[in-house]
Design an enzyme around this catalytic site. Sequence first.
Site, PDB file in Angstrom:
ATOM      1  N   GLY A  56       0.850  -1.183   0.000  1.00  0.00           N
ATOM      2  CA  GLY A  56       0.000   0.000   0.000  1.00  0.00           C
ATOM      3  C   GLY A  56       0.884   1.230   0.000  1.00  0.00           C
ATOM      4  N   VAL A  84       4.934  -1.064   2.770  1.00  0.00           N
ATOM      5  CA  VAL A  84       4.642   0.335   2.435  1.00  0.00           C
ATOM      6  C   VAL A  84       5.435   0.745   1.198  1.00  0.00           C
ATOM      7  CG1 VAL A  84       4.599   2.714   3.244  1.00  0.00           C
ATOM      8  CG2 VAL A  84       4.242   0.832   4.873  1.00  0.00           C
ATOM      9  N   LYS A  85       4.719   1.195   0.180  1.00  0.00           N
ATOM     10  CA  LYS A  85       5.378   1.684  -1.032  1.00  0.00           C
ATOM     11  C   LYS A  85       5.796   3.141  -0.830  1.00  0.00           C
ATOM     12  CE  LYS A  85       4.070   0.377  -5.193  1.00  0.00           C
ATOM     13  NZ  LYS A  85       3.198   0.158  -6.381  1.00  0.00           N
ATOM     14  N   ILE A  86       7.058   3.377  -1.105  1.00  0.00           N
ATOM     15  CA  ILE A  86       7.653   4.700  -0.936  1.00  0.00           C
ATOM     16  C   ILE A  86       8.269   5.123  -2.270  1.00  0.00           C
ATOM     17  CG2 ILE A  86       9.436   6.034   0.264  1.00  0.00           C
ATOM     18  CD1 ILE A  86       7.336   5.179   2.216  1.00  0.00           C
TER      19      ILE A  86
END
Length: 217
Positions: A56, A84-86
């Site tokens: 996400g 977590v997509k960064i």
Amino acid sequence: MKFFIDTANVDEIKKANDMGVICGVTTNPSLIAKEGRDFKKTIEEITTIVDGPISGEVKATTVKAEDMIAEAREIAKIHKNMVVKIPMTVEGLKAVKVLSKEGIKTNVTLIFSANQALLAARAGATYVSPFIGRLDDISMDGLELIRTISEIFATHAIETEIISASVRHPIHVTECALAGADIATVPYSVIEQMTKHPLTDQGIEKFKKDYEAVFGK
């Protein structure tokens, strides 16, 4: 090579999961927006379908490291499988460093060069996502990027996994596997295409006709 499905469409995720071929899901702000649903509710439903990494992404409007970190912590609370997509930016790398030390898994996205992938890995990224289709769109070789990153990571014993993203068709999938990608995240339409071959269809039809010729319909 493992498969993730790249979608926020719950029905597509269910169908792919029922095939037994996917072990994770990637989403992004565009995919969530396409479904017109609440981010958290969508992600929560996805976690009930697939028991594997679920990516996400922080909001596209979140640009400062401290804000990415705060948002990432909230995303990580949704489920134990959250990643977590960064985005690949200086601020993004700062966030990845902190999150990695906290044990929060990260997927650094929008990778278009080997240098970017190497920096993300050294910052502590769990995954890096090179976008091969978008490189092909501007007449660059997306698959060569996968090969280069794979070689660098192998040479230096880097444990960060490579997720081939922006996968457009089955040939991309085959080439990604040959190039050393750990994972390909693919749309459901590509998974469907991968199941099909005209000779398979012809063979099934012949078996059917031969059976019916002897035993009837």
